[in-house]
Design a protein around this motif. Structure first.
Motif, mmCIF file in Angstrom:
data_model
loop_
_atom_site.group_PDB
_atom_site.id
_atom_site.type_symbol
_atom_site.label_atom_id
_atom_site.label_comp_id
_atom_site.label_asym_id
_atom_site.label_seq_id
_atom_site.Cartn_x
_atom_site.Cartn_y
_atom_site.Cartn_z
ATOM 1 N N ALA A 139 -112.330 -25.631 81.606
ATOM 2 C CA ALA A 139 -113.455 -25.567 82.303
ATOM 3 C C ALA A 139 -113.752 -26.809 83.102
ATOM 4 C CB ALA A 139 -113.985 -25.739 80.981
ATOM 5 N N ASP A 140 -112.398 -27.795 82.747
ATOM 6 C CA ASP A 140 -113.363 -29.267 83.246
ATOM 7 C C ASP A 140 -112.936 -29.228 84.427
ATOM 8 O OD1 ASP A 140 -109.977 -29.037 83.222
ATOM 9 O OD2 ASP A 140 -110.152 -31.075 82.090
ATOM 10 N N GLY A 141 -112.082 -28.500 85.209
ATOM 11 C CA GLY A 141 -112.001 -28.312 86.941
ATOM 12 C C GLY A 141 -110.360 -28.698 87.102
ATOM 13 N N SER A 142 -109.371 -28.716 85.960
ATOM 14 C CA SER A 142 -108.635 -29.119 85.917
ATOM 15 C C SER A 142 -107.564 -27.668 86.799
ATOM 16 C CB SER A 142 -107.545 -29.503 85.054
ATOM 17 O OG SER A 142 -106.579 -29.704 84.799
ATOM 18 N N PRO A 143 -106.402 -28.163 88.052
ATOM 19 C CA PRO A 143 -105.843 -26.873 87.956
ATOM 20 C C PRO A 143 -105.033 -26.347 87.576
ATOM 21 C CG PRO A 143 -105.024 -29.336 88.987
ATOM 22 C CD PRO A 143 -106.252 -29.160 88.133
ATOM 23 N N TRP A 144 -104.944 -27.106 86.332
ATOM 24 C CA TRP A 144 -103.700 -26.613 85.012
ATOM 25 C C TRP A 144 -104.086 -26.035 83.924
ATOM 26 C CZ3 TRP A 144 -103.480 -31.340 87.422
ATOM 27 C CH2 TRP A 144 -101.993 -31.846 88.005
ATOM 28 N N LEU A 145 -104.563 -25.107 83.176
ATOM 29 C CA LEU A 145 -104.559 -25.000 81.428
ATOM 30 C C LEU A 145 -103.570 -25.025 80.601
ATOM 31 C CD1 LEU A 145 -105.330 -21.005 82.531
ATOM 32 C CD2 LEU A 145 -107.164 -22.758 82.356
ATOM 33 N N ARG A 146 -104.572 -25.714 79.220
ATOM 34 C CA ARG A 146 -103.605 -26.250 78.571
ATOM 35 C C ARG A 146 -103.784 -25.364 77.538
ATOM 36 N NH1 ARG A 146 -106.914 -30.160 80.976
ATOM 37 N NH2 ARG A 146 -108.182 -28.249 80.824
ATOM 38 N N ILE A 147 -102.708 -24.424 76.328
ATOM 39 C CA ILE A 147 -102.653 -23.690 75.386
ATOM 40 C C ILE A 147 -102.534 -24.109 74.199
ATOM 41 C CG2 ILE A 147 -102.443 -20.959 75.066
ATOM 42 C CD1 ILE A 147 -104.429 -21.509 77.673
ATOM 43 N N ALA A 148 -102.836 -23.842 73.283
ATOM 44 C CA ALA A 148 -102.339 -24.639 72.439
ATOM 45 C C ALA A 148 -101.999 -22.931 70.793
ATOM 46 C CB ALA A 148 -103.411 -24.754 70.231
ATOM 47 N N VAL A 149 -101.174 -23.232 70.756
ATOM 48 C CA VAL A 149 -100.577 -22.337 69.396
ATOM 49 C C VAL A 149 -100.127 -22.528 68.378
ATOM 50 C CG1 VAL A 149 -98.694 -20.120 69.189
ATOM 51 C CG2 VAL A 149 -99.737 -20.384 71.349
ATOM 52 N N ASP A 150 -101.342 -23.002 67.430
ATOM 53 C CA ASP A 150 -101.408 -23.410 66.290
ATOM 54 C C ASP A 150 -100.742 -23.033 64.843
ATOM 55 O OD1 ASP A 150 -102.499 -26.034 64.950
ATOM 56 O OD2 ASP A 150 -104.417 -24.387 63.922
ATOM 57 N N GLY A 151 -99.790 -23.644 64.394
ATOM 58 C CA GLY A 151 -99.853 -23.118 63.168
ATOM 59 C C GLY A 151 -99.222 -23.628 62.205
ATOM 60 N N ALA A 152 -99.069 -23.667 61.352
ATOM 61 C CA ALA A 152 -97.524 -23.976 60.111
ATOM 62 C C ALA A 152 -96.212 -23.504 60.413
ATOM 63 C CB ALA A 152 -98.110 -24.284 58.785
ATOM 64 N N PRO A 153 -94.998 -24.771 60.315
ATOM 65 C CA PRO A 153 -93.996 -24.062 60.625
ATOM 66 C C PRO A 153 -93.126 -22.875 59.900
ATOM 67 C CG PRO A 153 -93.718 -26.823 59.806
ATOM 68 C CD PRO A 153 -95.311 -25.598 59.931
ATOM 69 N N ALA A 154 -94.022 -22.104 58.419
ATOM 70 C CA ALA A 154 -93.605 -21.575 57.964
ATOM 71 C C ALA A 154 -93.997 -20.023 58.930
ATOM 72 C CB ALA A 154 -94.666 -21.170 56.631
ATOM 73 N N ALA A 155 -95.324 -20.330 59.658
ATOM 74 C CA ALA A 155 -95.279 -19.440 60.426
ATOM 75 C C ALA A 155 -95.050 -18.962 61.887
ATOM 76 C CB ALA A 155 -96.901 -19.241 60.904
ATOM 77 N N ALA A 156 -93.955 -19.662 62.050
ATOM 78 C CA ALA A 156 -93.518 -19.808 63.738
ATOM 79 C C ALA A 156 -94.177 -20.055 64.344
ATOM 80 C CB ALA A 156 -91.753 -18.899 63.425
ATOM 81 N N PRO A 157 -94.444 -21.149 64.751
ATOM 82 C CA PRO A 157 -95.587 -20.641 66.161
ATOM 83 C C PRO A 157 -94.782 -20.666 67.420
ATOM 84 C CG PRO A 157 -95.805 -22.808 64.954
ATOM 85 C CD PRO A 157 -94.580 -22.130 63.900
ATOM 86 N N GLY A 158 -93.260 -21.071 67.207
ATOM 87 C CA GLY A 158 -92.430 -21.389 68.463
ATOM 88 C C GLY A 158 -92.194 -20.141 68.520
ATOM 89 N N GLU A 159 -91.724 -19.156 68.155
ATOM 90 C CA GLU A 159 -91.905 -17.579 68.366
ATOM 91 C C GLU A 159 -92.957 -17.332 69.074
ATOM 92 O OE1 GLU A 159 -90.176 -15.673 65.298
ATOM 93 O OE2 GLU A 159 -88.931 -17.264 64.288
ATOM 94 N N PRO A 160 -94.257 -17.262 68.743
ATOM 95 C CA PRO A 160 -95.137 -16.100 69.779
ATOM 96 C C PRO A 160 -95.624 -17.062 71.036
ATOM 97 C CG PRO A 160 -96.491 -17.217 67.738
ATOM 98 C CD PRO A 160 -94.490 -17.270 67.498
ATOM 99 N N ALA A 161 -94.979 -18.743 71.025
ATOM 100 C CA ALA A 161 -95.693 -19.602 72.359
ATOM 101 C C ALA A 161 -94.351 -19.025 72.953
ATOM 102 C CB ALA A 161 -94.902 -20.959 71.823
ATOM 103 N N GLY A 162 -92.990 -19.058 72.475
ATOM 104 C CA GLY A 162 -92.212 -18.811 73.527
ATOM 105 C C GLY A 162 -92.807 -16.949 74.097
ATOM 106 N N ARG A 163 -92.768 -16.109 73.792
ATOM 107 C CA ARG A 163 -93.448 -14.744 73.906
ATOM 108 C C ARG A 163 -94.711 -15.040 74.671
ATOM 109 N NH1 ARG A 163 -93.743 -13.271 67.899
ATOM 110 N NH2 ARG A 163 -91.579 -12.183 67.486
#
Length: 212
Positions: free
Chosen positions: A25-49
């Protein structure tokens, strides 16, 4: 909020296809994505997928975890080892995330991001080398308490756990953090802040809000 059952594969494919077609939205050539979640939700796993699915679509990806940007123990444990408000407010070095991750990915940035900053076990700097993300690349940042700080995310996913599931899946020695996540729900309202919500009470049967 109405949620529909989905598989992780279909969810990943839908998210990757949507993100691959986005522009910042700000014209950056990069996208910045969040996968937000408590450690119990293991956000690193869907982020890796998601990172792998974006690479298959031809996008360079840098996946980073918020726990690589903890503050030194002398600061994050100033009020004791089990203070939920300190965990919410003080544990993560958000200034360092701004400086070392988000600023380089601004429209006039260099693309040189730091993978991590602090080793919480050794309690010292990791001394990791910078990684250069080329224009068109995507940052996928995963971890807890990511929303509500003004980070310039172009797209965000929140992994939702019910209070019962969060308590059940949090190890006993980390249950002191539960009030911090209750506060996050009350103050930040991640379900409203995120672009997509994924209920992950049963990790084998996710449900999602769909693309808004």
């Amino acid at each position: 909020m109405r949620l529909e059952a989905i598989t992780w594969d279909r969810l990943t494919d839908a998210l990757a296809g949507h993100i691959a077609a986005m522009t910042a939205a700000d014209g950056s050539p990069w996208l910045r994505i969040a996968v937000d979640g408590a450690p119990a939700a293991a956000p690193g796993e869907p982020a890796g997928r998601l990172a792998e699915a974006l690479r298959i679509r031809g996008r360079a990806v840098h996946k980073a975890g918020a726990f690589g940007f903890l503050r030194p123990a002398s600061l994050r444990l100033e009020y004791g080892r089990e203070d939920p408000d300190a965990f919410h407010d003080e544990w993560f070095d958000r200034r360092a995330l701004w400086r070392e991750v988000f600023a380089p990915l601004e429209p006039a940035g260099t693309g040189r991001v730091l993978p991590d900053l602090w080793d919480p076990v050794a309690d010292r700097a990791t001394r990791s080398r910078y990684v250069e993300l080329p224009p068109g690349g995507v940052l996928v940042l995963h971890g807890p308490l990511l929303l509500g700080h003004g980070f310039p995310f172009d797209f965000s996913v929140h992994l939702k756990l019910s209070p019962a599931a969060l308590a059940r899946r949090t190890p006993p020695d980390r249950r002191w953090t539960l009030p911090a996540f209750a506060r996050y729900e009350d103050e930040t309202r991640p379900e409203e802040a995120a672009d997509v919500v994924v209920r992950a009470d049963d990790p084998r049967r996710p449900a999602w809000s769909g693309l808004r």
